[in-house]
Design a protein around this motif. Structure first.
Motif, PDB file in Angstrom:
ATOM      1  N   VAL A   2     -30.372 -33.927 -43.785  1.00  0.00           N
ATOM      2  CA  VAL A   2     -30.754 -33.734 -42.386  1.00  0.00           C
ATOM      3  C   VAL A   2     -31.634 -32.492 -42.291  1.00  0.00           C
ATOM      4  O   VAL A   2     -31.294 -31.455 -42.850  1.00  0.00           O
ATOM      5  N   GLY A  26     -33.663 -37.976 -39.656  1.00  0.00           N
ATOM      6  CA  GLY A  26     -32.677 -38.834 -40.291  1.00  0.00           C
ATOM      7  C   GLY A  26     -31.988 -39.749 -39.296  1.00  0.00           C
ATOM      8  O   GLY A  26     -31.879 -39.428 -38.118  1.00  0.00           O
ATOM      9  N   ARG A  27     -31.497 -40.868 -39.795  1.00  0.00           N
ATOM     10  CA  ARG A  27     -30.909 -41.882 -38.924  1.00  0.00           C
ATOM     11  C   ARG A  27     -29.408 -41.727 -38.770  1.00  0.00           C
ATOM     12  O   ARG A  27     -28.779 -42.534 -38.123  1.00  0.00           O
ATOM     13  N   THR A  28     -28.820 -40.694 -39.382  1.00  0.00           N
ATOM     14  CA  THR A  28     -27.375 -40.541 -39.317  1.00  0.00           C
ATOM     15  C   THR A  28     -26.947 -39.357 -38.458  1.00  0.00           C
ATOM     16  O   THR A  28     -25.837 -38.869 -38.588  1.00  0.00           O
ATOM     17  N   SER A  30     -25.902 -39.137 -35.526  1.00  0.00           N
ATOM     18  CA  SER A  30     -24.708 -39.373 -34.723  1.00  0.00           C
ATOM     19  C   SER A  30     -23.420 -39.230 -35.521  1.00  0.00           C
ATOM     20  O   SER A  30     -22.345 -39.161 -34.939  1.00  0.00           O
ATOM     21  N   THR A  31     -23.524 -39.169 -36.849  1.00  0.00           N
ATOM     22  CA  THR A  31     -22.325 -39.061 -37.677  1.00  0.00           C
ATOM     23  C   THR A  31     -22.050 -37.632 -38.132  1.00  0.00           C
ATOM     24  O   THR A  31     -21.218 -37.413 -39.005  1.00  0.00           O
ATOM     25  N   TYR A  32     -22.758 -36.672 -37.562  1.00  0.00           N
ATOM     26  CA  TYR A  32     -22.535 -35.271 -37.884  1.00  0.00           C
ATOM     27  C   TYR A  32     -21.950 -34.542 -36.679  1.00  0.00           C
ATOM     28  O   TYR A  32     -22.403 -34.723 -35.549  1.00  0.00           O
ATOM     29  N   TRP A  53     -18.942 -35.677 -32.958  1.00  0.00           N
ATOM     30  CA  TRP A  53     -19.904 -36.760 -33.190  1.00  0.00           C
ATOM     31  C   TRP A  53     -20.502 -37.317 -31.908  1.00  0.00           C
ATOM     32  O   TRP A  53     -21.706 -37.392 -31.734  1.00  0.00           O
ATOM     33  N   ASN A  74     -27.584 -38.579 -28.885  1.00  0.00           N
ATOM     34  CA  ASN A  74     -27.700 -39.212 -30.195  1.00  0.00           C
ATOM     35  C   ASN A  74     -28.872 -40.185 -30.258  1.00  0.00           C
ATOM     36  O   ASN A  74     -29.440 -40.414 -31.334  1.00  0.00           O
ATOM     37  N   ASN A  77     -31.676 -38.002 -31.194  1.00  0.00           N
ATOM     38  CA  ASN A  77     -31.424 -37.117 -32.345  1.00  0.00           C
ATOM     39  C   ASN A  77     -31.562 -35.645 -31.963  1.00  0.00           C
ATOM     40  O   ASN A  77     -32.107 -34.843 -32.733  1.00  0.00           O
ATOM     41  N   ARG A 100     -21.113 -32.466 -42.060  1.00  0.00           N
ATOM     42  CA  ARG A 100     -20.658 -33.800 -42.435  1.00  0.00           C
ATOM     43  C   ARG A 100     -19.137 -33.845 -42.298  1.00  0.00           C
ATOM     44  O   ARG A 100     -18.435 -33.052 -42.902  1.00  0.00           O
TER      45      ARG A 100
END
Length: 127
Positions: A2, A26-28, A30-32, A53, A74, A77, A100
């Protein structure tokens, strides 16, 4: 991986407001779990605010409670820090950070748990 880029810092008079933004790549995103920290000259970096999250849980340093609000979008981003009733002691470089974690409900307040950091944005509050 990220990458984080902060913006929105600047010079403001005491009692004023600023809104900081942190754009994440990055596409993740929402998971951080995400957080804001700050570092004043000659001082250690300190926790300011954290958010889970999906934004349901937040936590704040005592020094900013009632004045600062952390939020996230989210879909964009983007992490935000709305800062109201600013004081000269809020002067610092402000950093956003990503952690994470598998726990979707946790707002992480511990600096050492964060995995990715932005470059920082300067906030200066004049008296």
């Amino acid at each position: 991986q990220v990458q984080l880029v902060e913006s929105g810092g600047g010079l403001v008079q005491a009692g004023g407001s600023l809104r900081l933004s942190c754009l994440a790549s990055g596409r993740t995103f929402s998971t951080y779990a995400m957080g804001w920290f700050r570092q004043a000259p000659g001082k250690e970096r300190e926790f300011v605010a954290a958010i889970s999250w999906i934004g349901g849980n937040t936590d704040y340093a005592d020094s900013v409670k009632g004045r600062f609000t952390i939020s996230r979008d989210n879909a964009k981003n983007t992490l935000y820090l709305q800062m109201n009733s600013l004081k000269p002691e809020d002067t610092a470089v402000y950093y956003c950070a990503a952690c994470r974690t598998l726990d979707i409900a946790v707002a992480v307040t511990t600096l050492t748990r964060y995995d990715y950091w932005g470059q920082g944005t300067q906030v200066t509050v004049s008296s």
